[in-house]
Scaffold this active site. Structure first.
Site, short mmCIF file in Angstrom:
data_model
loop_
_atom_site.label_atom_id
_atom_site.label_comp_id
_atom_site.label_asym_id
_atom_site.label_seq_id
_atom_site.Cartn_x
_atom_site.Cartn_y
_atom_site.Cartn_z
N PRO A 105 0.84 -1.19 0.00
CA PRO A 105 0.00 0.00 0.00
C PRO A 105 0.88 1.25 0.00
O PRO A 105 1.85 1.34 0.74
CB PRO A 105 -0.79 -0.12 1.32
CG PRO A 105 -0.70 -1.56 1.70
CD PRO A 105 0.63 -2.03 1.20
N CYS A 106 0.54 2.19 -0.87
CA CYS A 106 1.30 3.46 -0.95
C CYS A 106 0.31 4.59 -0.73
O CYS A 106 -0.41 4.98 -1.65
CB CYS A 106 2.00 3.58 -2.29
SG CYS A 106 3.25 2.32 -2.55
N GLN A 107 0.25 5.10 0.46
CA GLN A 107 -0.81 6.02 0.85
C GLN A 107 -0.58 7.45 0.39
O GLN A 107 -1.51 8.24 0.36
CB GLN A 107 -0.97 6.00 2.37
CG GLN A 107 -1.34 4.63 2.91
CD GLN A 107 -1.31 4.57 4.43
OE1 GLN A 107 -0.80 5.47 5.08
NE2 GLN A 107 -1.85 3.50 4.98
#
Length: 457
Positions: free
Chosen positions: A100-102
């Site tokens: 996940p790359c927020q």
């Protein structure tokens, strides 16, 4: 030089060099969720060594379907968890993951993605890659990364200062036999010293050949396929219409054998004899090597208002097709959900009223049961039908951790929501299988070159 017997690498002068064995292709899956990536690699012939995730429910599904693999539950940023993951990754031919790359959508031009603290999990993937140095890796993520102009940053990060040769491309799962359009950004890398070339996938091109168009007239709107006027597109349209052709798959070809599941059905497993016979090549493929029973067949109840609206929406349609009399917040007097005070549906309801079209693949599924409704029957889909649209075979079952309460890493919503969430978050196995096969070709080419050099030496 010393060798690690459980490894696919050789140790020489303190440096890990890729050592590839055709007989022992293996994969480790970071941020594995339910295991869509792993399932595709397993179908391609890889051994699944381990999966890691912080969601106990998703990891319970992974453990159920990959009993031979090691499961690592917890936050990869914790030293003890990281150590177990790295230990497994050092034994893998391929490291895969979708961290996940927020923060990518809020990045400024002068900020490197890997330096943003909100992208710590992406940084951990790169760190695991740097420590383990497998012969090859795959990282996948949303296409929004590409749209924000961070592709070159990621390519640079993943190359590890030239250690890996890396290719990036956007692919659509529907171009690889998945009955769902789902675009993903793939990064595939191979060790430079192995002599391999990072592959690029080539799909069918079906998603560029046919579209579902909305037509309006005196009667309510209708949706039908429009085919690009060239020979390739017309051939792909013919393949899409052929229930025995797996090149491109429609929603009906994926789930029509499950149409008779009753709304509100509480039996999550049924005998195969209680279901209709498969009527397409895809259904036969999904039913191959079955368990004793079919699982994940519960169908959620829907309220009367939703049923009335669905009856007013054509196949392939959505909230835009609702007549004025169906836009009221409450149609039958039953009070449900939040009321915005306007007496009308609010924008947040619009995404929910979407019906599949039987002659085309599904749109991109999300993690909620009401993100899609059946094309013929006014009802939501079971987890199994959602899994079919993601290309999970029927033997792959979705479960949750039996422990009660809010475990660390568990998401709110209960077991039923968790199963839909696991399906919606997954990498489609058939797409992953195509990725794995492309890497096998590269790995085999490297082995061939190694044999040629050995003979010449």
């Amino acid at each position: 030089m010393s060798r690690n017997s459980g490894n696919n690498i050789a140790i020489c002068d303190g440096q890990r060099k890729p050592r590839i064995s055709r007989a022992n292709l293996s994969v480790v899956d970071l941020f594995c969720g339910a295991g869509g990536f792993s399932e595709g690699f397993r179908q391609a012939g890889f051994n699944v060594l381990a999966g890691s995730d912080n969601d106990p429910d998703a990891l319970a599904t992974f453990a159920t379907n990959f009993p031979e693999a090691r499961t690592v539950l917890g936050d990869i940023r914790q030293d003890a968890i990281k150590e177990r993951i790295v230990d497994a990754a050092r034994q893998a031919t391929v490291l895969v993951g979708g961290p996940p790359c927020q923060a990518f959508s809020q990045m400024r031009n002068h900020t490197r993605m890997i330096d943003d603290p909100r992208n710590a999990l992406y940084r951990e993937f790169v760190g695991t890659l740097r420590t383990a140095l497998p012969p090859a890796f795959v990282m996948e993520n949303v296409t929004g990364m590409d749209q924000m102009g961070v592709r070159e940053q990621i390519l640079s990060d993943l190359s590890l200062d030239g250690e890996y040769q890396v290719q990036a491309q956007v692919v659509d799962a529907a171009d690889f036999g998945v009955p769902q359009t789902r675009k993903r950004l793939l990064f595939m890398g191979v060790r430079r010293e192995s002599g391999m070339t990072a592959p690029l996938l080539k799909g069918s091109g079906a998603t560029d050949s046919v579209v579902l168009a909305r037509f309006t007239g005196d009667r309510r709107p209708r949706y039908q396929l429009v085919v690009q006027q060239n020979l390739l597109s017309m051939r792909l349209a013919e393949a899409l219409a052929d229930s025995d052709d797996l090149t491109a798959v429609t929603a009906a070809q994926a789930i029509s054998d499950l149409a008779d599941l009753p709304v509100g059905n509480r039996d999550d497993d049924l005998k195969w004899s209680d279901l209709s016979e498969p009527s397409s090549a895809y259904q036969r493929l999904m039913r191959a090597d079955p368990r004793e029973s079919a699982f994940n067949l519960q169908v959620p109840r829907i309220n009367k208002d939703t049923e009335l609206r669905l009856c007013g929406i054509p196949q392939g349609g959505n909230h835009r097709d609702l007549q004025e009399e169906l836009l009221g917040r409450y149609l039958t007097g039953q009070r449900w959900g939040q009321d915005n005070g306007s007496g009308k549906l609010s924008r947040k309801h619009f995404y929910a009223y979407r019906r599949l079209h039987p002659v085309l693949w599904a749109w991109t599924l999300n993690t909620k049961a009401d993100c899609v409704y059946h094309y013929d029957i006014p009802r939501a889909l079971s987890v199994r039908e959602m899994a079919r649209l993601q290309s999970f075979p029927d033997r792959f079952i979705f479960v949750t951790d039996p422990r009660r309460g809010m475990l660390e890493g568990r998401h709110d919503g209960g077991p039923a929501h968790s199963r839909y969430r696991q399906v919606g978050n997954a990498v489609p196995p058939l797409l992953a299988k195509s990725v794995a096969r492309s890497l096998i070709i590269a790995l085999n080419a490297s082995l061939k070159q190694e044999k040629i050099r050995a003979k010449a030496g």
